[in-house]
Design an enzyme around this catalytic site. Sequence first.
Site, PDB file in Angstrom:
ATOM      1  N   SER A   1      78.961 114.306 -31.827  1.00 21.19           N
ATOM      2  CA  SER A   1      79.081 114.005 -30.399  1.00 21.19           C
ATOM      3  C   SER A   1      78.025 114.755 -29.599  1.00 21.19           C
ATOM      4  O   SER A   1      77.599 114.296 -28.536  1.00 21.19           O
ATOM      5  CB  SER A   1      80.492 114.353 -29.904  1.00 21.19           C
ATOM      6  N   GLU A   2      77.572 115.891 -30.116  1.00 18.18           N
ATOM      7  CA  GLU A   2      76.537 116.673 -29.440  1.00 18.18           C
ATOM      8  C   GLU A   2      75.140 116.078 -29.633  1.00 18.18           C
ATOM      9  O   GLU A   2      74.221 116.385 -28.872  1.00 18.18           O
ATOM     10  CB  GLU A   2      76.548 118.116 -29.951  1.00 18.18           C
TER      11      GLU A   2
ATOM     12  N   HIS B   1      64.424 111.664 -40.878  1.00 21.33           N
ATOM     13  CA  HIS B   1      65.676 110.915 -40.926  1.00 21.33           C
ATOM     14  C   HIS B   1      65.628 109.845 -42.020  1.00 21.33           C
ATOM     15  O   HIS B   1      66.637 109.581 -42.687  1.00 21.33           O
ATOM     16  CB  HIS B   1      65.959 110.273 -39.569  1.00 21.33           C
TER      17      HIS B   1
ATOM     18  N   ASP C   1      72.095 118.610 -42.656  1.00 27.36           N
ATOM     19  CA  ASP C   1      71.261 119.298 -41.669  1.00 27.36           C
ATOM     20  C   ASP C   1      69.847 119.534 -42.213  1.00 27.36           C
ATOM     21  O   ASP C   1      69.675 119.807 -43.406  1.00 27.36           O
ATOM     22  CB  ASP C   1      71.918 120.636 -41.302  1.00 27.36           C
TER      23      ASP C   1
ATOM     24  N   GLY D   1      64.915 117.191 -39.230  1.00 27.21           N
ATOM     25  CA  GLY D   1      63.814 117.459 -38.313  1.00 27.21           C
ATOM     26  C   GLY D   1      62.885 118.548 -38.805  1.00 27.21           C
ATOM     27  O   GLY D   1      61.653 118.413 -38.739  1.00 27.21           O
TER      28      GLY D   1
ATOM     29  N   ARG E   1      77.082 122.554 -46.184  1.00 23.27           N
ATOM     30  CA  ARG E   1      76.063 122.409 -45.137  1.00 23.27           C
ATOM     31  C   ARG E   1      74.706 122.766 -45.731  1.00 23.27           C
ATOM     32  O   ARG E   1      74.556 123.785 -46.409  1.00 23.27           O
ATOM     33  CB  ARG E   1      76.341 123.306 -43.944  1.00 23.27           C
TER      34      ARG E   1
ATOM     35  N   ARG F   1      70.142 114.690 -27.671  1.00 25.88           N
ATOM     36  CA  ARG F   1      68.774 114.557 -28.150  1.00 25.88           C
ATOM     37  C   ARG F   1      68.007 113.525 -27.326  1.00 25.88           C
ATOM     38  O   ARG F   1      68.585 112.815 -26.510  1.00 25.88           O
ATOM     39  CB  ARG F   1      68.764 114.174 -29.634  1.00 25.88           C
TER      40      ARG F   1
ATOM     41  N   LEU G   1      85.205 105.042 -54.633  1.00 27.47           N
ATOM     42  CA  LEU G   1      84.857 106.154 -53.738  1.00 27.47           C
ATOM     43  C   LEU G   1      85.121 105.710 -52.311  1.00 27.47           C
ATOM     44  O   LEU G   1      84.764 104.601 -51.923  1.00 27.47           O
ATOM     45  CB  LEU G   1      83.376 106.533 -53.885  1.00 27.47           C
TER      46      LEU G   1
END
Length: 228
Positions: free
Chosen positions: A52-53, A23, A6, A9, A174, A57, A117
């Site tokens: 999925s959310e 990004h 996260d 942006g 996070r 954007r 991995l």
Amino acid sequence: MAVIMDGNGRWAQQRGLPTVQGHRAGGEAVQRCVRAAIQNGVKYLTLYAFSSENWRRSGDEIKDLTGLMQFYLRHRFKELDEQGVRLRIIGEPERFGAAFCKELRRAEDKTAQNTRLTLILALSYGGRAEIAASARALAEQVKAGTLQPEAIDEGRFASALQTHDVPDPDIVVRTSGEARLSNFLLWQSAYAELIFLDVFWPDFSEADFAEVLQHYKSRQRRFGGRPS
């Protein structure tokens, strides 16, 4: 380890840059994270690459993100393969189009025998949708008469999840200072250690990875029991 990447942006916004630059910098952080995982003997790394959310954007940002994922798949894949990384995809990658989905599946097949991995990319992924899909799959088996309802326990339910062939994460990280799971690995994270870092994902470093491991080592894993 599983990571909610996260802050791309906001990282770009602080520097007066377009979001796509954030990004791109986040893509470099992914490479650092993978190298750190290998160096520290982490066997499974799950990255929340696109939720999925995220489809809510703007069209331009989704196009930029998709283009960057295609770039890294095409130009960094050889390096991953040579490092012994096995690639796994969870979520709904078909929503990115048939051509890109085919590339992803080809990469999965090519790296299937690698063991150093396992890198799991969550693309168009949502934890609630995954749980609902597992319930539907088991319900279909019950309807067909191949499964008795009383046979459905936690293990049988987990076997119908997309992550049925990988262990649950010990750590969920996070970045960006936010402290929530955002629909990520909801079932699998039941006993994960949650670690929230006040650093934007593009700035995530090998030192941050080491800090996460130190936090984990300092915690007692009781799984509901009392310390001995």
